[in-house]
Design a protein around this motif. Structure first.
Motif, PDB file in Angstrom:
ATOM      1  N   SER A 120     -21.667  75.912 -42.016  1.00 31.24           N
ATOM      2  CA  SER A 120     -21.931  75.414 -40.671  1.00 31.24           C
ATOM      3  C   SER A 120     -22.453  73.981 -40.750  1.00 31.24           C
ATOM      4  O   SER A 120     -23.296  73.666 -41.597  1.00 31.24           O
ATOM      5  N   GLU A 121     -21.961  73.146 -39.865  1.00 26.99           N
ATOM      6  CA  GLU A 121     -22.423  71.752 -39.817  1.00 26.99           C
ATOM      7  C   GLU A 121     -23.753  71.606 -39.099  1.00 26.99           C
ATOM      8  O   GLU A 121     -24.418  70.577 -39.205  1.00 26.99           O
ATOM      9  N   PHE A 122     -24.166  72.667 -38.380  1.00 29.48           N
ATOM     10  CA  PHE A 122     -25.364  72.560 -37.549  1.00 29.48           C
ATOM     11  C   PHE A 122     -26.167  73.865 -37.634  1.00 29.48           C
ATOM     12  O   PHE A 122     -25.639  74.922 -37.999  1.00 29.48           O
ATOM     13  N   ASP A 123     -27.428  73.786 -37.264  1.00 31.29           N
ATOM     14  CA  ASP A 123     -28.222  74.981 -36.993  1.00 31.29           C
ATOM     15  C   ASP A 123     -27.805  75.502 -35.627  1.00 31.29           C
ATOM     16  O   ASP A 123     -27.993  74.816 -34.620  1.00 31.29           O
ATOM     17  N   GLU A 124     -27.238  76.676 -35.570  1.00 32.24           N
ATOM     18  CA  GLU A 124     -26.836  77.207 -34.279  1.00 32.24           C
ATOM     19  C   GLU A 124     -26.625  78.714 -34.358  1.00 32.24           C
ATOM     20  O   GLU A 124     -26.476  79.290 -35.436  1.00 32.24           O
ATOM     21  N   THR A 125     -26.624  79.339 -33.193  1.00 35.09           N
ATOM     22  CA  THR A 125     -26.336  80.764 -33.083  1.00 35.09           C
ATOM     23  C   THR A 125     -24.851  80.950 -32.833  1.00 35.09           C
ATOM     24  O   THR A 125     -24.283  80.342 -31.923  1.00 35.09           O
ATOM     25  N   MET A 126     -24.224  81.788 -33.640  1.00 35.53           N
ATOM     26  CA  MET A 126     -22.789  82.047 -33.524  1.00 35.53           C
ATOM     27  C   MET A 126     -22.561  83.516 -33.193  1.00 35.53           C
ATOM     28  O   MET A 126     -23.385  84.381 -33.517  1.00 35.53           O
ATOM     29  N   GLU A 127     -21.412  83.781 -32.626  1.00 36.84           N
ATOM     30  CA  GLU A 127     -20.991  85.158 -32.427  1.00 36.84           C
ATOM     31  C   GLU A 127     -20.063  85.543 -33.576  1.00 36.84           C
ATOM     32  O   GLU A 127     -19.058  84.881 -33.830  1.00 36.84           O
ATOM     33  N   LEU A 128     -20.412  86.608 -34.268  1.00 39.77           N
ATOM     34  CA  LEU A 128     -19.578  87.130 -35.343  1.00 39.77           C
ATOM     35  C   LEU A 128     -18.872  88.375 -34.831  1.00 39.77           C
ATOM     36  O   LEU A 128     -19.520  89.307 -34.342  1.00 39.77           O
ATOM     37  N   GLN A 129     -17.556  88.398 -34.922  1.00 42.54           N
ATOM     38  CA  GLN A 129     -16.760  89.548 -34.494  1.00 42.54           C
ATOM     39  C   GLN A 129     -15.873  90.017 -35.636  1.00 42.54           C
ATOM     40  O   GLN A 129     -15.341  89.196 -36.393  1.00 42.54           O
ATOM     41  N   ILE A 130     -15.726  91.328 -35.748  1.00 41.32           N
ATOM     42  CA  ILE A 130     -14.782  91.913 -36.687  1.00 41.32           C
ATOM     43  C   ILE A 130     -13.732  92.649 -35.875  1.00 41.32           C
ATOM     44  O   ILE A 130     -14.055  93.494 -35.024  1.00 41.32           O
ATOM     45  N   PHE A 136     -24.437 110.397 -39.565  1.00 43.79           N
ATOM     46  CA  PHE A 136     -25.167 109.834 -38.427  1.00 43.79           C
ATOM     47  C   PHE A 136     -24.622 108.475 -37.988  1.00 43.79           C
ATOM     48  O   PHE A 136     -25.011 107.968 -36.954  1.00 43.79           O
ATOM     49  N   TRP A 137     -23.752 107.890 -38.814  1.00 43.31           N
ATOM     50  CA  TRP A 137     -23.223 106.567 -38.508  1.00 43.31           C
ATOM     51  C   TRP A 137     -21.698 106.589 -38.572  1.00 43.31           C
ATOM     52  O   TRP A 137     -21.104 107.278 -39.401  1.00 43.31           O
ATOM     53  N   VAL A 138     -21.075 105.820 -37.687  1.00 46.35           N
ATOM     54  CA  VAL A 138     -19.626 105.664 -37.691  1.00 46.35           C
ATOM     55  C   VAL A 138     -19.288 104.434 -38.533  1.00 46.35           C
ATOM     56  O   VAL A 138     -19.781 103.332 -38.260  1.00 46.35           O
ATOM     57  N   LEU A 139     -18.457 104.631 -39.560  1.00 45.56           N
ATOM     58  CA  LEU A 139     -18.074 103.538 -40.445  1.00 45.56           C
ATOM     59  C   LEU A 139     -16.668 103.051 -40.120  1.00 45.56           C
ATOM     60  O   LEU A 139     -15.845 103.797 -39.573  1.00 45.56           O
ATOM     61  N   ALA A 140     -16.404 101.801 -40.462  1.00 47.57           N
ATOM     62  CA  ALA A 140     -15.058 101.263 -40.312  1.00 47.57           C
ATOM     63  C   ALA A 140     -14.090 102.040 -41.208  1.00 47.57           C
ATOM     64  O   ALA A 140     -14.476 102.568 -42.252  1.00 47.57           O
ATOM     65  N   LYS A 141     -12.842 102.105 -40.796  1.00 49.92           N
ATOM     66  CA  LYS A 141     -11.822 102.815 -41.566  1.00 49.92           C
ATOM     67  C   LYS A 141     -11.115 101.857 -42.521  1.00 49.92           C
ATOM     68  O   LYS A 141     -11.133 100.638 -42.326  1.00 49.92           O
ATOM     69  N   PRO A 142     -10.465 102.395 -43.547  1.00 50.15           N
ATOM     70  CA  PRO A 142      -9.686 101.516 -44.426  1.00 50.15           C
ATOM     71  C   PRO A 142      -8.614 100.774 -43.640  1.00 50.15           C
ATOM     72  O   PRO A 142      -8.048 101.304 -42.684  1.00 50.15           O
ATOM     73  N   GLY A 143      -8.361  99.546 -44.022  1.00 48.60           N
ATOM     74  CA  GLY A 143      -7.347  98.767 -43.335  1.00 48.60           C
ATOM     75  C   GLY A 143      -7.624  97.281 -43.421  1.00 48.60           C
ATOM     76  O   GLY A 143      -8.594  96.834 -44.052  1.00 48.60           O
ATOM     77  N   LYS A 144      -6.774  96.500 -42.765  1.00 50.59           N
ATOM     78  CA  LYS A 144      -6.921  95.045 -42.754  1.00 50.59           C
ATOM     79  C   LYS A 144      -7.656  94.606 -41.495  1.00 50.59           C
ATOM     80  O   LYS A 144      -7.411  95.122 -40.405  1.00 50.59           O
ATOM     81  N   TYR A 145      -8.544  93.639 -41.674  1.00 53.11           N
ATOM     82  CA  TYR A 145      -9.407  93.187 -40.576  1.00 53.11           C
ATOM     83  C   TYR A 145      -9.474  91.664 -40.571  1.00 53.11           C
ATOM     84  O   TYR A 145      -9.129  90.992 -41.551  1.00 53.11           O
ATOM     85  N   THR A 146      -9.970  91.167 -39.448  1.00 50.84           N
ATOM     86  CA  THR A 146     -10.224  89.735 -39.301  1.00 50.84           C
ATOM     87  C   THR A 146     -11.675  89.545 -38.888  1.00 50.84           C
ATOM     88  O   THR A 146     -12.177  90.252 -37.997  1.00 50.84           O
ATOM     89  N   ILE A 147     -12.350  88.610 -39.544  1.00 52.50           N
ATOM     90  CA  ILE A 147     -13.684  88.212 -39.096  1.00 52.50           C
ATOM     91  C   ILE A 147     -13.542  86.889 -38.365  1.00 52.50           C
ATOM     92  O   ILE A 147     -12.866  85.967 -38.832  1.00 52.50           O
ATOM     93  N   HIS A 148     -14.177  86.829 -37.175  1.00 54.08           N
ATOM     94  CA  HIS A 148     -14.073  85.648 -36.318  1.00 54.08           C
ATOM     95  C   HIS A 148     -15.478  85.139 -36.028  1.00 54.08           C
ATOM     96  O   HIS A 148     -16.346  85.889 -35.564  1.00 54.08           O
ATOM     97  N   LEU A 149     -15.712  83.879 -36.336  1.00 50.47           N
ATOM     98  CA  LEU A 149     -16.986  83.223 -36.059  1.00 50.47           C
ATOM     99  C   LEU A 149     -16.774  82.146 -35.009  1.00 50.47           C
ATOM    100  O   LEU A 149     -15.910  81.288 -35.161  1.00 50.47           O
ATOM    101  N   LYS A 150     -17.589  82.218 -33.951  1.00 54.03           N
ATOM    102  CA  LYS A 150     -17.447  81.231 -32.879  1.00 54.03           C
ATOM    103  C   LYS A 150     -18.814  80.779 -32.416  1.00 54.03           C
ATOM    104  O   LYS A 150     -19.707  81.586 -32.158  1.00 54.03           O
ATOM    105  N   GLY A 151     -18.959  79.455 -32.326  1.00 53.62           N
ATOM    106  CA  GLY A 151     -20.177  78.862 -31.805  1.00 53.62           C
ATOM    107  C   GLY A 151     -19.853  77.597 -31.060  1.00 53.62           C
ATOM    108  O   GLY A 151     -18.681  77.287 -30.783  1.00 53.62           O
TER     109      GLY A 151
END
Length: 868
Positions: free
Chosen positions: A786-796, A837-852
């Motif tokens: 990151s070029e700056f100190d900032e809060t980003m939204e992380l999505q999978i 007690f927890w729902v886990l992600a399933k096997p497969g291909k994913y995308t991580i998206h960071l936006k700020g």
């Protein structure tokens, strides 16, 4: 009149000096401030280290205290491993003294009248010249049961033996300050505060080499106090050690030593007082005046408030060995004045006021599975439940042990990652293993997996002595066969072991008869396995040895390297040695007095290269992985109370040296590594953590935000996996992925944003395939710039672009790491027999998206099903 005025002036000067010194920052505090400032501005402080553990072997305890009436709440101070707390009888522990300048613990004490008030005295009281005795930064106070802390002075005292609090007033506190361990100092003696540490008055002082070791308050009359002194800064015993008494609440002190040893070699003394009578006191002392052959441990008892002391037993106690300077604590049963416990290598118990003693042993069970079946040696603290004396807590080099039947049975709480490690190596297995040795908790190896709080520790002992401990120093696998492991204990006792068969062989080399006496470095003897040939080892005493057959046969390949042309550097054995990874036969060796040597022909000829280096303990050499003539060296003065930084580079085989300390804090540096891929990348392990240089040592930045303030003793790089592994002396082992740094050097350093991901594997499932093991897997790690100190939204998002997880992430300028445990959310199923007690992600291909505001990047990764 002139005599009286001069004495008043001297008293005023001493008082003024005492006041000034306690308002001066210590070297430890200055180093932490410099480290913290660098961390605030580092582009690499947002990266994460993975805590590896292990916990199977625990670590050395220095002191602990228990909340009155609540034995489930324990504060445990580990020598160089910080302060930990449990509120559930030791089932789980949390470090509660993080991000303070002092992390080595001398003592901890809860105010008897207010359990929310806790005092911590930093600076461990173990005096050892291994270069791993960590000084502190004075005394700290918490008013909220350890949630927050305030420094309350005495920063220059370095090492503290005891802190006690008045039974009725939590603001009246006494500190027995040992001071410097290896040099004279005025900042020692017994201090008193009547305002909770806001100001201090030194109430007892002997001289600049004698500190206060212990202090006790009579429970039946708090105005009556006793204290012991110890000549501790030049030798382990001396003329200043004795006993004092106060009858006015600690304001004035007089000697109370009639009948107590009074010679030129009075050693350390611990004190214990009756809960019923202020006149009954025990003193356990290391009386070195007659030597150690017949034992130096002696117990004395007074029945008249210190007017007279008498030895309670005939034969001396041999539990102190020849190192009584690390022991002598003693404790009396609060309900029975005749029941006494004295601490040394073992614990001895007397039922008749010290006339006779029997060892305290018992059966041992462990929180984590362990083959260690002996009650660990080297004891430093004991707690006796004042309402149930059968309930004991013992603290020793193996950690914390709790008994409810006065020592017949013990539970070992080996669930705290506080190992005091020395050196580290790895193998080439897939997955690879880490090997390391510890202070009195043996040699271990295990997988480079993140420690899970409730998981089973997968580490194993390479070696353990019959007393459940022993110092493991260097531990390394054979280059071609990881079943063969070379390991050693103290003073160079090296062995070769087959891990599959369990058979080991002594392979310690011996000098030919026509050579002078072998000299080993103090406790820690280095050796290494060659980069270039399996079964080839190099081993260092004052001579260097070489074997080409795994230790069956050795040859001497050097002259006596303890003999420097500089007399100041002469006399000690090799403390560091290494070979060039790119040119066979280039060898470096250095001693603990600062004599440095190089051979370019595998030991046929040696040249001294000490000129340009300080006459200090040589900690490490790092021959370059890129240039044949380049070598790095680190040195340390911590064993001389010297906290300066010493880190050097040579481009000509050590003929000349250049300091590359630049902006590093003024604190000891233990190890330096050059990166195997990029010669501009350097890593160094220091008194406070790990630093990275991306410009060949011109400047340094703190690396990572999750390795605690700790003494980084050694590091290595597992080149295939691109992992940097750091071992600490007190906080276990950590690793960090170097690939994000390599990516930074390619892209982000040129102003390009990037997001680095790698594939991950779900937790393994049980035999039924239904239940995931959430205590046995690795998280998935996302690294981004990151070029700056900032809060980003992380999505999978799934491959269908459906979001399954989102979180706001606070990024700092530079490299950042986010760790995800595959959890999508809680399981809302109302089934009463639910076990997932927890729902886990399933096997497969994913995308991580960071936006700020200033970033919008994404990257693909895959989650794989774990193999059963």
């Amino acid at each position: 009149m002139q005599f009286r005025i001069s004495n008043i002036i001297i008293i005023l000067i001493l008082s003024f000096q005492c006041l000034i010194s306690q308002n001066t920052k210590s070297d430890v505090a200055k180093a932490w401030e410099s480290f913290s400032e660098n961390k605030e501005n580092s582009l690499f402080a947002g990266m994460s280290w993975n805590a590896i553990g292990p916990v199977i072997n625990s670590g050395r305890i220095e002191s602990f205290d228990v909340v009155p009436g609540h034995p489930e709440i324990i504060y445990a101070g580990f020598g160089s491993g910080n302060l930990w707390k449990t509120t559930n009888h030791g089932l789980t522990w949390d470090p509660i003294f993080e991000n303070q300048s002092g992390y080595s613990i001398g003592d901890v004490k809860i105010a008897p009248s207010n359990p929310d008030i806790v005092y911590v005295a930093t600076g461990e009281s173990l005096r050892a010249k291994r270069g791993h005795t960590i000084p502190g930064a004075g005394v700290y106070r918490s008013n909220d049961a350890g949630q927050t802390w305030e420094s309350v002075g005495l920063e220059l005292t370095q090492h503290i033996g005891r802190v006690i609090v008045h039974p009725e007033n939590p603001d009246i506190v006494f500190v027995a300050a040992l001071g410097n361990f290896y040099s004279p100092s005025q900042d020692r003696g017994l201090y008193k505060s009547i305002n909770g540490g806001q100001t201090w008055k030194r109430v007892l002082y002997y001289d600049e080499r004698t500190g206060a070791n212990d202090v006790i308050i009579s429970p039946s009359n708090p105005n009556i106090m006793y204290a012991s002194t110890w000549y501790c800064s030049e030798d382990k015993a001396g003329p200043g050690g004795t006993i004092y008494k106060s009858v006015d609440g600690g304001d004035n002190w007089n000697k109370a030593n009639n009948g107590f040893p009074d010679g030129s070699m009075n050693g350390r003394t611990g004190l214990a007082i009756s809960h019923q009578s202020s006149d009954i006191v025990y003193a356990f002392t290391d009386n070195a005046n007659a030597g150690y052959e017949n034992g130096s441990g002696e117990v004395y008892k007074t029945l008249d408030g210190g007017e007279n002391w008498q030895k309670t037993h005939k034969e001396n106690l041999k539990i102190l060995g020849t190192y009584g300077e690390v022991f002598t604590d003693c404790f009396v049963n609060p309900m029975n004045d005749n029941e006494l416990f004295v601490l040394g290598a073992t614990v001895l118990k007397s039922d008749n006021g010290g006339k006779d003693f029997e060892p305290l042993r018992g059966n041992v069970q462990h929180i984590q599975p362990s083959p260690a079946d002996f009650f660990h040696l080297d004891h430093h603290h004991l707690w006796i439940n004042p309402t149930n004396p059968n309930h004991l807590i013992s603290g020793n080099d193996g950690g914390i042990y709790i008994s409810y039947d006065q020592g017949l049975n013990w539970m070992h709480y080996n669930n705290i990652p506080v190992g005091e490690f020395y050196f580290v190596r790895t193998d080439e297995d897939n997955p690879y293993n880490i090997y390391s040795g510890t202070q009195d908790d043996s040699a271990v190896r295990g997988p480079a997996k993140t420690l899970k709080p409730l998981g089973i520790d997968a580490w194993e002992y390479v070696w353990i002595d019959p007393w459940s401990g022993g110092d493991g120093i260097v531990v390394t696998p054979d280059r071609d066969d990881s079943d063969i492991v070379y390991y050693e204990s103290q003073n160079g006792a090296i062995r070769r072991k087959s891990m599959s068969s369990g058979v080991s062989k002594n392979i310690k080399p011996k000098l030919p008869k026509d050579f002078s006496t072998e000299i080993y470095n103090e406790w820690l003897t280095p050796f290494f396995a060659s980069f270039h040939q399996a079964q080839t080892l190099y081993y260092g005493a004052n001579y260097m040895f070489k074997t080409s057959d795994g230790g069956d046969n050795w040859e001497v390949i050097s002259p006596d390297l303890s003999l420097s042309v500089d007399e100041v550097r002469s006399g000690n054995g090799i403390s560091a040695m290494e070979e060039s990874p790119i040119k066979k036969g280039i060898l470096y060796a250095g001693t603990s007095k600062g004599a440095a040597w190089v051979s370019k022909d595998d030991g046929l000829n040696w040249n001294e290269i000490s000129l340009g280096l300080p006459a200090k303990y040589i900690k490490s050499f790092a021959p370059s992985r890129h240039k044949e003539s380049r070598v790095y060296c680190t040195l340390s003065g911590i064993g001389e109370d010297d906290m300066k930084k010493y880190i050097f580079r040579s481009e000509d085989f050590g003929t000349t040296w250049e300091s590359i300390g630049s902006n590093l804090p003024e604190a000891p540096i233990n190890v330096i590594l050059e990166d195997p891929i990029n010669e501009k990348l350097l890593y160094c392990g220091t008194f406070n953590g790990v630093f990275l240089s991306i410009d060949g040592g011109r400047s340094w930045d703190v690396l990572g935000n999750t390795i605690p303030n700790s003494f980084v003793a050694d590091m290595t790089i597992q080149e295939r996996e691109k992992d940097l592994i750091a071992v600490t002396h007190g906080r276990g082992i950590y690793k960090i992925d170097l690939e994000p740094i390599y990516q930074y050097m390619k892209s982000a350093s040129k102003g390009t944003q990037y997001l680095y991901t790698s594939d991950a594997m779900l937790p393994p499932r049980d035999a039924s395939g239904a239940k995931p093991d959430l205590n046995n897997y690795e998280n998935v790690y996302f690294n981004f710039y990151s070029e700056f100190d900032e809060t980003m939204e992380l999505q999978i998002l799934t491959s269908d672009e459906d979001p399954i997880f989102s979180k706001n992430v606070d990024a700092i300028k530079g490299l950042n790491t986010y760790s995800w445990d595959f959890v999508i959310g809680p399981n809302e199923d109302k089934n009463p027999f639910l076990f997932n007690f927890w729902v886990l992600a399933k096997p497969g291909k994913y995308t991580i998206h960071l936006k700020g505001n200033n970033v919008d990047i994404e990257s693909e990764f895959e989650i794989l099903e774990a193999e059963r």
